[in-house]
Design a protein around this motif. Structure first.
Motif, PDB file in Angstrom:
ATOM      1  N   LYS A 137       4.790   6.188  -3.507  1.00  0.00           N
ATOM      2  CA  LYS A 137       4.520   5.990  -1.986  1.00  0.00           C
ATOM      3  C   LYS A 137       4.775   7.134  -1.071  1.00  0.00           C
ATOM      4  O   LYS A 137       3.966   7.523  -0.151  1.00  0.00           O
ATOM      5  CB  LYS A 137       5.583   4.828  -1.491  1.00  0.00           C
ATOM      6  CG  LYS A 137       5.300   3.615  -2.158  1.00  0.00           C
ATOM      7  CD  LYS A 137       5.867   2.263  -1.612  1.00  0.00           C
ATOM      8  CE  LYS A 137       5.461   1.063  -2.320  1.00  0.00           C
ATOM      9  NZ  LYS A 137       6.404  -0.133  -1.838  1.00  0.00           N
ATOM     10  N   GLN A 141       1.875   9.310   0.831  1.00  0.00           N
ATOM     11  CA  GLN A 141       2.147   9.501   2.335  1.00  0.00           C
ATOM     12  C   GLN A 141       2.154  11.093   2.574  1.00  0.00           C
ATOM     13  O   GLN A 141       1.587  11.725   3.673  1.00  0.00           O
ATOM     14  CB  GLN A 141       3.512   8.970   2.688  1.00  0.00           C
ATOM     15  CG  GLN A 141       3.377   7.451   2.792  1.00  0.00           C
ATOM     16  CD  GLN A 141       4.859   6.787   3.044  1.00  0.00           C
ATOM     17  OE1 GLN A 141       5.801   7.539   3.414  1.00  0.00           O
ATOM     18  NE2 GLN A 141       5.040   5.485   2.729  1.00  0.00           N
ATOM     19  N   ASP A 181      -4.105   2.466   0.532  1.00  0.00           N
ATOM     20  CA  ASP A 181      -3.551   3.170   1.665  1.00  0.00           C
ATOM     21  C   ASP A 181      -2.622   2.190   2.405  1.00  0.00           C
ATOM     22  O   ASP A 181      -1.597   2.577   2.844  1.00  0.00           O
ATOM     23  CB  ASP A 181      -4.550   3.922   2.585  1.00  0.00           C
ATOM     24  CG  ASP A 181      -3.858   4.712   3.466  1.00  0.00           C
ATOM     25  OD1 ASP A 181      -3.449   5.794   3.305  1.00  0.00           O
ATOM     26  OD2 ASP A 181      -4.051   4.477   4.832  1.00  0.00           O
ATOM     27  N   VAL A 185       1.295   3.155   2.627  1.00  0.00           N
ATOM     28  CA  VAL A 185       1.888   3.843   3.757  1.00  0.00           C
ATOM     29  C   VAL A 185       2.359   2.508   4.773  1.00  0.00           C
ATOM     30  O   VAL A 185       3.727   2.757   5.150  1.00  0.00           O
ATOM     31  CB  VAL A 185       0.718   4.162   4.696  1.00  0.00           C
ATOM     32  CG1 VAL A 185       1.057   4.609   5.975  1.00  0.00           C
ATOM     33  CG2 VAL A 185       0.099   5.571   3.910  1.00  0.00           C
TER      34      VAL A 185
END
Length: 246
Positions: A137, A141, A181, A185
């Protein structure tokens, strides 16, 4: 593989090692690396090394199942762990693994990966990621700052059964890239995948095992080199540029 290999050494009886029987087809002399490989297989109960290299400090590096072990020439001692250069703080273990397990980039089945294009998409990288991996993650990001890149993400659920379920749900979403995504995110999980949704998750796991990928995230560059962990953008940019030159 690590547990099996470690257990093999831990359970070996304390006795003088027997000489390996001579093979009629074997040449009169073999390389030191080949001798180390044979001794390692004997001492570990049959775990045959994938590759053996001469390493730092007079040790030999034994690569097996994507893991690296350090041994002396007689394989009387086996060290499992990471080795660093005290002067530069470079992870010598990871450097050897990355070099030894270089990937044939053109052979990767990119149709089994989620494709995300940013800007012109002129540059390409591949990642193996688990949706439950916190470092994945962080990497995803971070890579939001990469420009003009195409990212192929192989869903590689190796942390838990829940990882596999989430991977299937993301793959079976109408827009895979958006679903990936949104989850990485914002933590927004997609709807569960239908039972009849075809997906490449099991194939991806088999591929990753074949490539010796034991952790996520793993990044593969177009020159076949790899890097483990959530690299910062400047380092990713440097590796992309280096791969392009080669």
């Amino acid at each position: 593989m690590t547990l099996a290999c470690t257990a093999a050494f831990a359970q070996a009886p304390a006795q003088a090692p027997a000489q390996a029987p001579a093979s009629k087809a074997a040449p009169a002399a073999t390389s030191t690396e080949a001798q180390v490989a044979a001794r390692f297989a004997e001492r570990s109960g049959g775990s045959k090394p994938d590759q053996v290299f001469k390493g730092p400090g007079g040790l030999f590096e034994v690569l097996i199942g994507g893991e690296l072990y350090y041994v002396d020439a007689q394989v009387n001692f086996v060290i499992a762990g990471r080795m660093f250069d005290a002067r530069t703080r470079e992870d010598l273990t990871q450097k050897r693994i990355d070099t030894a397990l270089k990937v044939d980039f053109k052979s990767l089945p990119l149709d089994r990966a989620i494709k995300t294009t940013r800007g012109s998409g002129a540059r390409t990288i591949v990642t193996f990621e688990d949706p439950n991996c916190q470092y994945c993650k962080r990497l995803w990001q971070t890579m939001g700052d990469l420009k003009d890149v195409t990212i192929y993400t192989f869903l590689y659920p190796i942390l838990s059964a829940d990882s596999a379920a989430k991977s299937k749900a993301i793959w079976c979403s109408k827009d895979r890239s958006a679903a990936w995504d949104q989850y990485m995110v914002g933590g927004k999980a997609p709807a569960a995948a239908a039972d009849d949704c075809k997906n490449p998750i099991d194939q991806n796991v088999a591929l990753g095992r074949t490539l010796g990928i034991n952790g996520t995230p793993t990044i593969i560059f177009t020159d076949g080199s790899r890097a483990a962990g959530a690299l910062p953008v400047p380092m990713i940019e440097q590796r992309i540029a280096s791969a392009k030159k080669s």
